[in-house]
Structure formats: structure tokens, C-alpha cells
Design an enzyme around this catalytic site. Structure first.
Site, mmCIF file in Angstrom:
data_model
loop_
_atom_site.group_PDB
_atom_site.id
_atom_site.type_symbol
_atom_site.label_atom_id
_atom_site.label_comp_id
_atom_site.label_asym_id
_atom_site.label_seq_id
_atom_site.Cartn_x
_atom_site.Cartn_y
_atom_site.Cartn_z
ATOM 1 N N GLU A 38 7.863 11.054 2.305
ATOM 2 C CA GLU A 38 7.247 9.756 2.591
ATOM 3 C C GLU A 38 6.953 9.658 4.090
ATOM 4 O OE1 GLU A 38 5.944 7.002 1.178
ATOM 5 O OE2 GLU A 38 5.739 6.237 3.231
ATOM 6 N N ALA A 39 5.700 9.269 4.400
ATOM 7 C CA ALA A 39 5.292 9.164 5.800
ATOM 8 C C ALA A 39 5.998 8.016 6.522
ATOM 9 C CB ALA A 39 3.779 8.974 5.878
ATOM 10 N N HIS A 446 -6.243 -3.875 -3.205
ATOM 11 C CA HIS A 446 -6.097 -3.106 -4.444
ATOM 12 C C HIS A 446 -7.077 -1.933 -4.516
ATOM 13 C CE1 HIS A 446 -4.523 -7.035 -6.522
ATOM 14 N NE2 HIS A 446 -3.623 -6.496 -5.720
HETATM 15 C C1 LIG Z 1 -0.383 -6.694 1.015
HETATM 16 C C2 LIG Z 1 -0.424 -6.219 -0.412
HETATM 17 C C3 LIG Z 1 -0.231 -7.142 -1.450
HETATM 18 C C4 LIG Z 1 -0.301 -6.699 -2.773
HETATM 19 N N1 LIG Z 1 0.043 -7.564 -3.774
HETATM 20 C C5 LIG Z 1 0.194 -7.093 -5.028
HETATM 21 C C6 LIG Z 1 0.758 -7.882 -6.062
HETATM 22 O O1 LIG Z 1 1.188 -9.020 -5.845
HETATM 23 N N2 LIG Z 1 0.838 -7.356 -7.316
HETATM 24 C C7 LIG Z 1 0.385 -6.086 -7.594
HETATM 25 O O2 LIG Z 1 0.412 -5.692 -8.766
HETATM 26 N N3 LIG Z 1 -0.127 -5.310 -6.634
HETATM 27 C C8 LIG Z 1 -0.193 -5.748 -5.360
HETATM 28 N N4 LIG Z 1 -0.633 -4.914 -4.377
HETATM 29 C C9 LIG Z 1 -1.140 -3.570 -4.754
HETATM 30 C C10 LIG Z 1 -0.036 -2.539 -5.063
HETATM 31 O O3 LIG Z 1 0.966 -2.573 -4.097
HETATM 32 C C11 LIG Z 1 -0.695 -1.156 -5.123
HETATM 33 O O4 LIG Z 1 -1.675 -1.155 -6.141
HETATM 34 C C12 LIG Z 1 0.278 -0.028 -5.412
HETATM 35 O O5 LIG Z 1 1.307 -0.006 -4.464
HETATM 36 C C13 LIG Z 1 -0.471 1.293 -5.422
HETATM 37 O O6 LIG Z 1 0.428 2.315 -5.686
HETATM 38 P P1 LIG Z 1 0.171 3.799 -5.209
HETATM 39 O O7 LIG Z 1 1.311 4.608 -5.705
HETATM 40 O O8 LIG Z 1 -1.206 4.187 -5.581
HETATM 41 O O9 LIG Z 1 0.177 3.767 -3.610
HETATM 42 P P2 LIG Z 1 1.215 3.140 -2.582
HETATM 43 O O10 LIG Z 1 2.168 2.221 -3.238
HETATM 44 O O11 LIG Z 1 0.410 2.639 -1.457
HETATM 45 O O12 LIG Z 1 2.064 4.401 -2.106
HETATM 46 C C14 LIG Z 1 1.554 5.470 -1.358
HETATM 47 C C15 LIG Z 1 2.695 6.009 -0.489
HETATM 48 O O13 LIG Z 1 2.364 7.319 -0.052
HETATM 49 C C16 LIG Z 1 2.699 7.456 1.309
HETATM 50 N N5 LIG Z 1 1.819 8.505 1.848
HETATM 51 C C17 LIG Z 1 0.477 8.495 1.875
HETATM 52 N N6 LIG Z 1 -0.001 9.631 2.399
HETATM 53 C C18 LIG Z 1 1.072 10.375 2.712
HETATM 54 C C19 LIG Z 1 1.225 11.670 3.314
HETATM 55 N N7 LIG Z 1 0.164 12.399 3.667
HETATM 56 N N8 LIG Z 1 2.479 12.138 3.503
HETATM 57 C C20 LIG Z 1 3.561 11.407 3.129
HETATM 58 N N9 LIG Z 1 3.470 10.170 2.565
HETATM 59 C C21 LIG Z 1 2.240 9.673 2.365
HETATM 60 C C22 LIG Z 1 2.443 6.094 1.897
HETATM 61 O O14 LIG Z 1 3.115 5.900 3.107
HETATM 62 C C23 LIG Z 1 2.929 5.183 0.772
HETATM 63 O O15 LIG Z 1 4.303 4.892 0.885
HETATM 64 C C24 LIG Z 1 -0.595 -5.324 -3.050
HETATM 65 C C25 LIG Z 1 -0.772 -4.427 -2.013
HETATM 66 C C26 LIG Z 1 -0.670 -4.845 -0.704
HETATM 67 C C27 LIG Z 1 -0.830 -3.840 0.385
#
Ligand SMILES: Cc1cc2nc3c(=O)[nH]c(=O)nc-3n(C[C@H](O)[C@H](O)[C@H](O)COP(=O)(O)OP(=O)(O)OC[C@H]3O[C@@H](n4cnc5c(N)ncnc54)[C@H](O)[C@@H]3O)c2cc1C
Length: 508
Positions: A38-39, A446
Site C-alpha cells: 500500500e502506497a 466514483h
Molecule cells: C471522498 C470520497 C467519498 C466517497 N463516498 C463513498 C460512499 O459514501 N459510498 C461508497 O460506496 N463509495 C464512496 N466512495 C467511493 C469508494 O470509496 C470507491 O469506489 C472505492 O474505494 C474504490 O475501491 P478501489 O479498490 O477501486 O480503490 P481504492 O479504495 O481507492 O483503493 C486503491 C488503493 O491502492 C493504493 N495504490 C494505488 N496505486 C498504488 C501503487 N502503485 N502502489 C501501492 N499502492 C497503490 C491506493 O493508495 C489505495 O489505498 C467515496 C470515495 C471518496 C474518495
């Protein structure tokens, strides 16, 4: 001979909404060794875990604060897209709304080439993860790892909103938008909150309880900069930690779960993406996949604010109630395109100078027609990519939001909301709605779709989430969605993690 000093069976990149699920499920059965990189840092900040403190984290060090290119559809404005850079990823800073989307979202995915991702196929994964306060039913799970409950303390205004929807002929109050039918019913938002009243992030649910598993290793502040290959076979990756460049081997698979902005960036940095574009920034091409970084979709939100005569205390959780609709007649075979959120006054979001008692409606465009892209700015992994969501490029997107405002005004005029909607402060009854929409639309954070599932020329992964043309490499996160779901994207991202884990374990 293995060139790596250390090798794991699986390396998962990114401990976000999807990556935490993978880390848990891949270490649960058998003795496969998993490394989770995790970054961001650990999720120790108490504001992550409180129901209100997270608003202060937007714009902080745990937020990537991505900047878009100037958006023509938003009168040339540039937006900041918050995304979590911390254990838990987005789920550690998001607004805790638990929304699975419309059943037709998944049937469309399946029809677009994502075999095995139709609603009937994904529903068991939603149920598997869930510990629903209301207990088990055809649509909800009990005893799963993720605590889901109806918004625990609704304001009186939120109750009036649900009654107003019923007055207009919608279902409700207390409609279950994650049940048999999402649309045309007003209910309390279901939220990701633990039994003791804290955020139920993906990390809290899936990762913290298993830190001591001997076959799991988690490294924070470890940013992956490149995936390593032997020909077309994935063998490991390179990451930066504490200023040092490290390499690690992956005996079985690498799974990219970096989210919809950083997953395509990492693939491109590793030579997988549109060939001409990669060459233009000096990245040698391993696999010409023109769809990497394309098909970017995001939800936009536009607020409406009314002055209330009655008192409107701040709600416990940001958004209180919700109604999903289709904005046009003849859309019966399509998922809902508008999500209407309603809350009593949210002090942190109320514009300065507004009176003390307010209610807020938010129109959210949840089936955008506009498509944007992620491109590399340079071959430097530490530089943010070029993010162009192309917000509100398609006139149909603006038309959906205009319909949203007509609906808001009908609701605001309902008897049930009398006392809460004395005057329309924003946009104001004389305002030009299109100008208000283009001038104040913001992201709902999103982003989705930039490494989408499919088998056409612009698809990036197959329906088992394997990157086309490359061995032992998968993508599993919001980026694989062929189209963004109608609703907040955490629950679908975690579902993708659940299903991905099964696919990986089956294939190995
Ligand atoms: C402010 C905000 C409010 C939101 N509100 C809601 C809500 O109320 N309800 C809801 O359903 N959704 C909500 N969302 C959306 C939801 O959080 C995302 O859809 C979801 O987290 C996406 O999941 P993911 O696994 O695709 O990516 P993420 O959860 O973004 O995870 C990606 C992870 O990978 C890590 N990473 C990326 N590249 C690298 C790399 N090269 N090396 C190491 N680590 C890396 C990042 O640091 C991060 O921790 C919200 C998002 C935000 C930002």
C-alpha cells in the site's frame, strides 16, 4: 533461477476497498503467501474511524487530491478528485453510504462481455460480505464481515423527505434501495457503520482482524512503480519504500487493485497500454492494449439548498436519505440514471453566509454517457497522470440533471416538506438550471471503468479479470467495471474483490 531475494505466491497492489478483500480471502484457505503493498500509511488517525471526522481528511495527506484537466463541460473548471491514500483506500475516507447499484447494471455488464457478472451471479457475493442489521433475507446477508445498517439517527427533515416522496407517488418511506427494487422508493441510506458506531472500512472489516495470519505480509508506504515480466509472464514488481527501490517476486500472480486512476497508470508504466501513447512518453511497449485508461466514467453531484423555518440539526452521517429514479420515459430496460440525496443541514458543506437552518438535496448523475481518460504525464511513477473525465460532455448528461432539479422542486413543494423548504437559496428559482449545473457540478469521487472487462478491442481484462495478452496478471478494483454502477461504488468494488478471490483460487 529465481532472481528475487523474496518471493510471495500472490502480490496484491493497493490495500483499498478491493485489495483488503483479496488479502483476506487469499490467505484464508491453504497456505498461499500473500504480500499486500500500500502506497499510503496505516489507518491510525481517529478521524478515519469517527462518523464525522473524515470530512477533515479530504484535502489532507491521506488524500491523493488528483487534479483534472480543465473541463469544457464545466465551463473550463478543473476539479479535485479525492481518493484515499491510506490502508483502506477510499473506504477509509468515504462517506460510508452502502449502495449496491441497480440490478440492470450487472445484467448490462454481462451483456457487454463480462460473462458471469450478471445480477444473479453477483448477488451472492454482496450477501456473503454483509452483516446486515436487519438480518438475512433474499437480498441481504447476515454474519458476513462488513457491518451494514440503516442510517442510525435520521433527522426530522429526512423523515419529511421520505413522506414527500410518498406524497408524489413514490414507494416508501423506509424503502430498501439494496432490496428487490432500487428505483422509485425513498428510504434511509444504508451505511457502513460498526455495531459500536465507527466506520466499517474495508480495512476494519477485512484486514485488521487478520494482520496476524502467518501467510500475510502487509507493507505500507510502499509504492509500486513497475510490474516485472519474463517475456509475457508476470514474475514480480518493483516498489519504492523509504526512498529505497525494492523488488519482490510473485510465484503465482500479481493483482493490481490501485483504483481507477492508479491501476491504469501502473499498467501503462509497465508497458501495457496504448502503444503510441506509451512510446510518446518513452515507455517501452510490452502489450499494445489501447483500452487501458480509456472509458473513464465518474458520477457528478450538483447541490440544491433550501432555507428552513424549522430547526435543522446537523445529521450524524453526511447523507441521510435517498431516492433513485429514471429521468426519462422509455428507459424501463435501463438502470436508474439519477440518485437524489437529501440531508438536514451539513455545516461543513453549507456555503458561508447561508442561514442557520437549511436542508440540502444533491442530484447525482449515476449513468453518465460521457467518457474520459487517464493518460501518463510522463514515465515517472511519482507524477500524477493526466486525468480528463470529460464531465458533462454529452447533452444527455445535462438533461438528466435538469430533470433531477425538476424533481427536487416537486419534492420541495410537497406538503410533507413544508417548514423545511421556505426559500430556494441554491440555485434560486430564477436561476438558469443548465448554468447552475455546469457552474457547480463536482465529482462524487466514483471514478470507474478504466481497465474494463470485455473481449473487444478496447477491453483490458477478460471476465476472469486476467489482463489480455499477459500471463499471471489481473486487475481487480473499480476500474474493471464496464459501466459505472447506479450508486456509490464501494459496495460494487468490494463485491469485485470477493468474486476476484474466488476466480483466483479456482484458477490456481
Ligand atoms: C471522498 C470520497 C467519498 C466517497 N463516498 C463513498 C460512499 O459514501 N459510498 C461508497 O460506496 N463509495 C464512496 N466512495 C467511493 C469508494 O470509496 C470507491 O469506489 C472505492 O474505494 C474504490 O475501491 P478501489 O479498490 O477501486 O480503490 P481504492 O479504495 O481507492 O483503493 C486503491 C488503493 O491502492 C493504493 N495504490 C494505488 N496505486 C498504488 C501503487 N502503485 N502502489 C501501492 N499502492 C497503490 C491506493 O493508495 C489505495 O489505498 C467515496 C470515495 C471518496 C474518495
Amino acid at each position: 533461477m529465481n532472481p528475487f531475494a523474496s518471493t510471495f505466491d500472490y502480490v496484491v497492489i493497493g490495500a483499498g476497498a478491493t485489495g483488503c478483500v483479496l488479502a483476506n480471502r487469499l490467505t484464508a484457505r491453504g497456505d498461499a503467501r500473500v504480500l499486500l503493498l500500500e502506497a499510503g500509511g496505516p489507518d491510525g488517525d481517529p478521524r478515519i474511524h469517527s462518523l464525522t471526522g473524515f470530512l477533515q481528511l479530504w484535502g489532507s495527506a491521506v488524500d491523493y487530491q488528483f487534479r483534472t484537466e480543465p473541463q469544457v463541460g464545466l465551463n473550463g473548471r478543473t476539479l479535485t478528485i479525492s481518493q484515499g491514500k491510506v490502508i483502506g483506500g477510499g473506504s477509509s475516507i468515504h462517506a460510508m453510504m452502502y449502495v449496491r447499484g441497480h440490478r440492470l447494471n450487472y445484467d448490462q455488464w454481462n451483456a457487454q462481455g463480462a460473462d458471469g457478472w450478471n445480477y444473479a451471479a453477483v448477488l451472492p457475493y454482496f450477501k456473503k460480505s454483509e452483516d446486515f442489521e436487519g438480518g438475512e433475507s433474499a437480498y441481504h446477508g447476515a454474519g458476513g464481515l462488513v457491518s451494514v445498517r440503516a442510517n442510525p439517527r435520521l433527522s426530522a427533515a429526512a423523515g419529511a423527505f421520505m413522506e414527500a416522496a410518498v406524497e408524489l407517488g413514490y414507494n416508501g418511506p423506509d424503502w430498501d434501495i439494496n432490496g428487490a427494487q432500487q428505483e422509485n422508493g425513498a428510504g434511509p441510506l444504508q451505511v457502513l457503520v460498526t455495531k459500536d458506531g465507527h466506520r466499517a472500512s474495508a480495512a476494519v472489516a477485512y484486514l485488521t482482524p487478520i494482520f496476524s495470519r502467518p501467510n500475510l505480509k502487509v507493507k505500507t508506504a510502499a509504492q509500486v512503480t513497475r510490474i516485472l515480466f519474463d517475456g509475457r509472464r508476470t514474475v514480480g514488481l518493483e516498489y519504492l519504500q523509504g526512498g529505497q527501490r525494492e523488488q519482490v517476486g510473485a510465484g503465482r500472480e500479481v493483482i493490481v487493485s490501485g483504483g481507477s486512476i492508479l491501476s491504469p497508470q501502473l499498467l501503462m508504466l509497465s508497458g501495457i497500454g496504448p502503444g503510441d501513447h506509451l512510446r510518446s512518453v518513452g515507455v517501452p511497449v510490452l502489450q499494445d492494449l489501447p483500452g487501458v485508461g480509456q472509458n473513464l466514467q465518474d458520477h457528478v453531484q450538483v447541490p440544491a439548498i433550501y432555507e428552513a423555518e424549522r430547526e435543522t440539526p446537523a445529521p450524524t452521517i453526511l447523507a441521510e436519505t435517498v431516492l433513485f429514479v429514471r429521468t426519462r420515459p422509455g428507459m424501463d430496460a435501463a438502470p436508474t440514471d439519477l440518485q437524489l440525496l437529501f440531508s438536514s443541514r451539513v455545516p461543513a458543506l453549507a456555503p458561508p453566509g447561508t442561514p442557520p437552518n437549511l436542508v440540502m438535496f444533491v442530484a447525482v448523475l449515476v449513468q453518465p454517457q460521457s467518457r474520459g481518460s487517464i493518460r501518463l504525464r510522463s514515465a515517472n511513477a511519482l507524477e500524477q497522470p493526466v486525468i480528463d473525465p470529460n464531465y458533462l460532455h454529452c447533452p444527455a448528461d445535462v438533461a438528466s440533471l435538469v430533470e433531477g432539479f425538476h424533481l427536487i422542486r416537486r419534492l420541495a413543494s410537497a406538503k410533507a416538506l413544508a417548514g423545511y423548504t421556505r426559500a430556494e437559496l441554491l440555485p434560486g428559482s430564477q436561476a438558469n438550471l443548465v448554468e447552475h449545473i455546469r457552474g457547480s457540478a463536482a465529482t462524487l469521487w466514483h471514478p470507474a471503468g478504466t481497465c474494463r472487462i470485455g473481449y473487444d478491442a478496447l477491453a483490458v481484462v477478460d471476465s476472469r479479470l486476467r489482463v489480455h495478452g499477459i500471463e499471471r496478471l489481473r486487475v481487480a478494483d473499480a476500474s474493471v467495471m464496464p459501466t459505472v454502477t447506479s450508486g456509490n461504488t464501494y459496495a460494487p468494488s468490494a463485491m469485485i474483490g470477493e468474486k476476484a478471490a474466488d476466480l483466483i483460487l479456482e484458477d490456481n
